[in-house]
Design an enzyme around this catalytic site. Structure first.
Site, short mmCIF file in Angstrom:
data_model
loop_
_atom_site.label_atom_id
_atom_site.label_comp_id
_atom_site.label_asym_id
_atom_site.label_seq_id
_atom_site.Cartn_x
_atom_site.Cartn_y
_atom_site.Cartn_z
CG LEU A 10 -2.03 -1.07 1.27
CD1 LEU A 10 -2.48 -1.06 2.64
CD2 LEU A 10 -3.16 -0.73 0.31
CB THR A 31 9.30 -3.64 3.93
OG1 THR A 31 8.73 -4.44 4.64
CG2 THR A 31 9.66 -3.99 2.56
CE LYS A 35 10.55 -2.94 8.33
NZ LYS A 35 9.54 -2.90 9.12
CE1 TYR A 51 -1.24 -3.81 5.35
CE2 TYR A 51 0.35 -3.57 7.29
CZ TYR A 51 0.29 -3.41 5.92
OH TYR A 51 1.15 -3.46 5.21
#
Ligand code: NAP
Length: 465
Positions: free
Chosen positions: A23, A69, A73, A235
């Protein structure tokens, strides 16, 4: 992408592997448009053996900044020119900002600051709280750090692998100079002490993530009676089993979508020296929330005989989705066959019924649906927009010869009655092809493939498996 680009456009992006459906481009490109910033944001899927090339490459290409990501990281840290003290403490970076002098990138951790801002937004405080953290991975470590720094009273860190929880707890306790993080084996949760006012529980494992959404890291409903608030950093899906169990026990519940939004907002602010208002962030939140809901649905389009019904049934079985057929829906509502509607009221009236029924679906947006769309639905611009609003649109592309073999002898389809069947299929398909292409997010060729093979291909390209 929303923005116009020109010679002054700056580029930011996301590095990770594999990236799948992200997203982040939607969030950043929306923020750029809202703030009038001349910037585009794109995904960069980086192969593990090329990680050392990323920062010099980004420097050479004059990129403004990057998000990082899984699994990079920690891996990018040795290549940074400097690191923000907070990110150094956490031992992970998710945002790289070009240095003022243009030489190299400085690493930040906006996962942590973003989570804090999202908790504040939801009215969740940390000072004096008794907190249970489930998981001891990269994100749990940042969350434990945040809780310790913000004055949580007790932080119980429960993990499947106790050793990892111990390491994280030791490091944070040493850095904070107090024994505030208590490591525990995950299955020892019944031994957690009773606390006045119950616990805030933050779920930091990847258990319950789509498509394994039937699982929760702790399945025992009794556990959830001891928490007043449940936050799941997962999510996708928006309502995980963890959140359902917490809700059933009377706790307040929050998904990780706001954290995702605010880690992006914080990165955008660092890159562009702007402040994003709550109203602007809320507008982006609505858009990504809608996108997550929409992408839970699939819409199969294509000419009659392309296999939409059979393939949607297979997909529904594999994904535990509900099948809908737009033609069958209209027949049910009108209590008459499509051929009868054509004969009695004409094609125009039928097309209006199609649009009406699609509009209702797009407005109500029930989740986990596979809609097999009537062959003519994609011809109208309004329908194409409604389909995309409702879900991910897959065009099952099938040659006229294959269609002919599949539908010849079918007396129920009004458009196929009369002479020269193959000729009419060819002409109709040629007329519709452009509309199917315009409507589709993805195209799958079905010739020479079994319905199972087509369904498998759809699962792969939509990242639903
Ligand atoms: P990670 O470093 O790989 O850690 C994974 C954690 O999950 C570990 O504690 C692991 O336990 C635990 N785990 C995995 N499978 C398990 C199972 N079957 N049973 C019990 N525990 C299990 O991952 P991460 O980077 O911390 O990310 C964790 C989650 O946070 C992901 O789902 C990610 O999507 C989410 N996240 C959300 C945001 C956001 O913005 N909302 C940002 C970052 C991450 P072991 O140590 O025993 O293996």
């Amino acid at each position: 992408m929303h923005n116009e680009t020109d010679g002054n456009t700056r580029t930011c992006g996301l590095i990770g592997h594999p990236l799948g459906h992200t997203l982040s481009p939607k969030i950043h490109n929306m923020l750029a448009e809202m703030t009038g910033t001349n910037l585009v944001y794109v995904p960069f899927d980086v192969q593990p053996e090329r990680i050392a090339d990323v920062l010099p490459g980004a420097q050479a290409l004059n990129l403004l900044g990057m998000n990082v990501t899984i699994p990079y990281k920690n891996a990018v840290i040795p290549f940074l020119s400097s690191i923000d003290p907070l990110a150094e403490k956490i031992g992970a970076v998710n945002t790289l900002v070009r240095e003022e002098n243009g030489k190299g990138f400085r690493g930040y951790n906006t996962d942590m600051t973003g989570l804090y801002r999202s908790l504040e937004q939801e009215g969740i405080g940390l000072a004096g709280e008794a907190v249970i953290l489930l998981g001891a991975g990269g994100v749990a470590r940042a969350v434990a750090c945040l809780c310790a720094m913000k004055g949580a009273k007790h932080i119980y860190l429960l993990n499947r692998t106790l050793e990892k929880a111990k390491t994280v707890a030791d490091e944070i306790n040493a850095a904070e100079g107090k024994e505030c993080v208590i490591p525990m084996q995950l299955e020892d949760y019944p031994g957690l002490p009773e606390v006045p006012g119950k616990y805030l529980c933050i779920q930091c494992t990847n258990v319950g993530m789509y498509p394994n959404e039937k699982a929760a890291v702790i399945e025992d409903p009794e556990f959830y009676r001891h928490i007043h608030t449940g936050v799941d950093l997962v999510y996708r899906p928006l309502k995980t089993k963890f959140l359902k169990l917490a809700e059933a026990a009377g706790a307040r519940t929050f998904s990780g979508l706001k954290m995702l939004l605010y880690q992006a907002v914080e990165a955008f602010e660092l890159w562009n020296h702007v402040n994003i208002s709550t109203e602007q962030a809320d507008e982006v939140y609505e858009a990504i929330y809608g996108e997550l809901q929409a992408h839970m649905n699939l819409v199969l389009i294509g000419f009659m005989g392309s296999g939409k019904t059979t393939v949607s049934q297979i997909l529904a079985e594999k994904l535990a989705y509900h099948c809908m057929d737009s033609d069958a829906d209209i027949e049910r509502q009108q209590k008459m066959k499509i051929s009868q509607i054509f004969a009695d009221r004409g094609e125009t009236a039928f097309r209006e019924l199609e649009t009406e029924s699609l509009r209702k679906l797009a407005e109500q947006k029930p989740g986990r649906i596979i809609l097999s769309a009537g062959g003519g639905l994609a011809l109208k611009e309004e329908n194409r927009a409604l389909m995309r609003q409702f879900g991910k649109v897959i065009y099952l592309k099938t040659s006229p010869q294959t269609v002919y073999e599949r539908v010849k002898g079918d007396q129920t389809r009004p458009l196929l009655q009369g002479d020269d069947l193959i000729g009419r299929i060819e002409r109709l398909e040629a007329e519709r092809e452009i509309f199917y292409q315009m409507a589709a997010d993805e195209v799958v060729v079905t010739d020479g493939k079994t319905p199972e093979e087509v369904a498998d291909e759809i699962l792969t390209i939509t990242h639903l498996r």
